[in-house]
Design an enzyme around this catalytic site. Structure first.
Site, PDB file in Angstrom:
ATOM      1  N   ARG A  92       0.786  -1.183   0.081  1.00 34.77           N
ATOM      2  CA  ARG A  92       0.004   0.052  -0.032  1.00 34.77           C
ATOM      3  C   ARG A  92       0.811   1.172  -0.056  1.00 34.77           C
ATOM      4  O   ARG A  92       0.614   2.189  -0.495  1.00 34.77           O
ATOM      5  CB  ARG A  92      -0.817  -0.109   0.968  1.00 34.77           C
ATOM      6  CG  ARG A  92      -1.988  -1.094   1.312  1.00 34.77           C
ATOM      7  CD  ARG A  92      -2.766  -1.183   2.709  1.00 34.77           C
ATOM      8  NE  ARG A  92      -3.650  -2.311   2.588  1.00 34.77           N
ATOM      9  CZ  ARG A  92      -3.384  -3.264   3.108  1.00 34.77           C
ATOM     10  NH1 ARG A  92      -2.221  -3.555   3.835  1.00 34.77           N
ATOM     11  NH2 ARG A  92      -4.238  -4.397   3.264  1.00 34.77           N
ATOM     12  N   ASP A 152      -9.130  -4.613   8.752  1.00 36.39           N
ATOM     13  CA  ASP A 152      -8.233  -5.519   9.468  1.00 36.39           C
ATOM     14  C   ASP A 152      -8.961  -6.096  10.614  1.00 36.39           C
ATOM     15  O   ASP A 152      -8.870  -7.312  10.770  1.00 36.39           O
ATOM     16  CB  ASP A 152      -7.002  -4.781   9.566  1.00 36.39           C
ATOM     17  CG  ASP A 152      -6.335  -3.879   8.669  1.00 36.39           C
ATOM     18  OD1 ASP A 152      -5.778  -4.683   7.568  1.00 36.39           O
ATOM     19  OD2 ASP A 152      -6.538  -2.827   8.319  1.00 36.39           O
ATOM     20  N   ARG A 155     -11.575  -8.689   9.596  1.00 34.47           N
ATOM     21  CA  ARG A 155     -10.633 -10.031   9.588  1.00 34.47           C
ATOM     22  C   ARG A 155     -10.252 -10.631  10.686  1.00 34.47           C
ATOM     23  O   ARG A 155     -10.515 -11.875  10.728  1.00 34.47           O
ATOM     24  CB  ARG A 155      -9.458  -9.815   8.536  1.00 34.47           C
ATOM     25  CG  ARG A 155      -9.912  -9.256   7.289  1.00 34.47           C
ATOM     26  CD  ARG A 155      -8.621  -8.610   6.277  1.00 34.47           C
ATOM     27  NE  ARG A 155      -9.054  -8.445   4.882  1.00 34.47           N
ATOM     28  CZ  ARG A 155      -8.325  -7.510   4.121  1.00 34.47           C
ATOM     29  NH1 ARG A 155      -7.259  -6.748   4.699  1.00 34.47           N
ATOM     30  NH2 ARG A 155      -8.607  -7.380   2.940  1.00 34.47           N
ATOM     31  N   HIS A 179      -2.929   0.764   8.113  1.00 33.07           N
ATOM     32  CA  HIS A 179      -3.404  -0.203   7.425  1.00 33.07           C
ATOM     33  C   HIS A 179      -2.467  -0.681   6.377  1.00 33.07           C
ATOM     34  O   HIS A 179      -2.493  -0.334   5.357  1.00 33.07           O
ATOM     35  CB  HIS A 179      -4.769   0.406   6.679  1.00 33.07           C
ATOM     36  CG  HIS A 179      -5.370  -0.569   5.571  1.00 33.07           C
ATOM     37  ND1 HIS A 179      -5.911  -1.723   6.152  1.00 33.07           N
ATOM     38  CD2 HIS A 179      -5.785  -0.305   4.506  1.00 33.07           C
ATOM     39  CE1 HIS A 179      -6.479  -2.318   4.911  1.00 33.07           C
ATOM     40  NE2 HIS A 179      -6.217  -1.237   3.927  1.00 33.07           N
TER      41      HIS A 179
END
Length: 309
Positions: A92, A152, A155, A179
Site C-alpha cells: 500500500r 483488518d 478480518r 493499514h
C-alpha cells in the site's frame, strides 16, 4: 460556518471499491441522495443506471446520479475511493507518490465547491492519504476520517470467530496502527462476551492469525486482482455511524495529537464516531510490547509521510 447536515453523499472514485460501496449503500438505504464522480464518465453512468434499476427493491427511496465536484457544496459526506490501484506484489505504501498527487487535485476541487461536511477516505495508503486530505482541506481533524483498520479488525474478528466457533459479531478485538504491514492485533483486549481469548491460544497460533490478517489483502489481490466487498461493508458501517450519530467506537483512521504518546499522524485506532465525526480517540491500556509495536507502526508512516509532502 456550521457543519453541513442531511445525508447527501458524494462518492469520488467509482472503481471496484467505490462501486461496491455504492451497492452496499443502496442495500442499506442510508442516504436520500448519492452522487458519483469518476474520470471514467461512461462507466460511472453505467453504474448509476444499474443501481437505479435496483431502487424498487431497496429499503428506502434514493436518488442516484452522476455528477461533478460542484455537487459537493451541500454534501454531508464525501467518500474518496479514487486513486491508483494496488497491483500484485505492491505494498500500500508503494502507492503513495502516485496517489498524493491525485488527492491534491481532488481535495482542492472539492473544497472549491464550498464543501463543509465530513471526508471519509478509503484509497491506499489510507493513513497517508487521510493525512494529506486533512492538510489540503484545512478542515478540523475530527472531520477527516480514514477507513483505518476497520477491515483488518473485521478480518481479525472473523478468524477468531472461526477459531472459537462463534459469530464474528460476538467477537471483540482490534487491529491497530497502519493499514498495512506494520499493523498488529491488540491481543490484550481481544474477547468473546468479555472472556479473553489470548490465553486460550498458543503464541504460535496467535502469530499465525496475525499473519493471516496482515496478508489477507495480498492473497485476495493475487486471486482476483483487488479487495472490495469487505472494505465496502466497512465504509458503510462508518457511514451509518456518522449519519445516525451512533456514538459507537470503531477502528478508523484518526489523527493522533498526543494520544498514545504520538502526534501528527493518522493511524487505525478505536475512535468514538458521531454526527460531527471523530468525537475522541479511545486510549486502550496497551502492554509494553503493544506500545512498541504501535511506535514502530507510527514511525513507518511518518517516514513515508515526510517523503510524500
Amino acid at each position: 460556518m456550521n457543519l453541513t447536515l442531511g445525508n447527501k453523499i458524494v462518492l469520488v472514485g467509482n472503481g471496484a471499491v467505490g462501486s461496491s460501496y455504492a451497492y452496499a449503500l443502496l442495500n442499506q438505504g442510508l442516504c436520500d441522495e448519492l452522487i458519483i464522480i469518476d474520470v471514467n464518465e461512461e462507466k460511472a453512468k453505467g453504474d448509476v443506471m444499474d443501481l437505479n434499476h435496483g431502487i424498487a427493491y431497496a429499503p428506502t427511496a434514493m436518488t442516484i446520479r452522476y455528477g461533478s465536484y460542484k455537487d459537493c457544496k451541500d454534501a454531508a459526506l464525501v467518500v474518496i475511493c479514487a486513486g491508483a490501484a494496488q497491483k500484485p506484489g505492491e505494498t500500500r505504501l508503494d502507492l503513495v507518490n502516485k496517489n498524493v498527487k491525485i488527492f491534491k487535485s481532488i481535495v482542492e476541487s472539492i473544497m472549491d465547491s464550498g464543501f463543509n461536511g465530513i471526508f471519509l477516505v478509503a484509497a491506499n495508503p489510507v493513513d497517508i492519504l487521510s493525512y494529506v486530505t486533512w492538510k489540503f482541506s484545512g478542515l478540523p481533524k475530527e472531520r477527516v476520517i480514514g477507513s483505518g483498520t476497520i477491515l483488518d479488525s473485521a478480518r481479525f474478528r472473523y478468524l477468531l470467530g472461526k477459531e472459537f466457533d462463534t459469530a464474528a459479531v460476538s467477537v471483540h478485538g482490534y487491529i491497530i496502527g497502519e493499514h498495512g504491514d506494520s499493523q498488529f492485533p491488540v491481543w490484550s483486549f481481544a474477547n468473546i462476551a468479555g472472556t479473553p481469548v489470548a490465553e486460550r491460544l498458543t503464541e504460535e497460533r496467535k502469530e499465525e492469525i496475525a499473519v493471516q490478517v496482515r496478508d489477507a489483502a495480498y492473497e485476495i489481490i493475487n486471486a482476483k486482482g483487488a479487495t472490495y466487498y469487505g472494505i465496502a461493508m466497512g465504509l458503510v458501517r462508518i457511514t451509518k455511524a456518522i449519519l445516525r450519530n451512533e456514538n459507537v467506537v470503531l477502528p478508523v483512521g484518526a489523527l493522533l495529537e498526543g494520544e498514545y504518546g504520538h502526534r501528527d499522524v493518522f493511524v487505525g485506532i478505536p475512535s468514538l464516531i458521531t454526527r460531527n465525526g471523530v468525537k475522541n480517540i479511545v486510549e486502550l491500556s496497551l502492554t509494553e510490547d503493544e506500545k512498541r509495536k504501535l511506535a514502530k507502526s507510527v514511525q513507518t508512516l511518518k517516514d513515508i509521510q515526510i517523503s510524500a509532502l
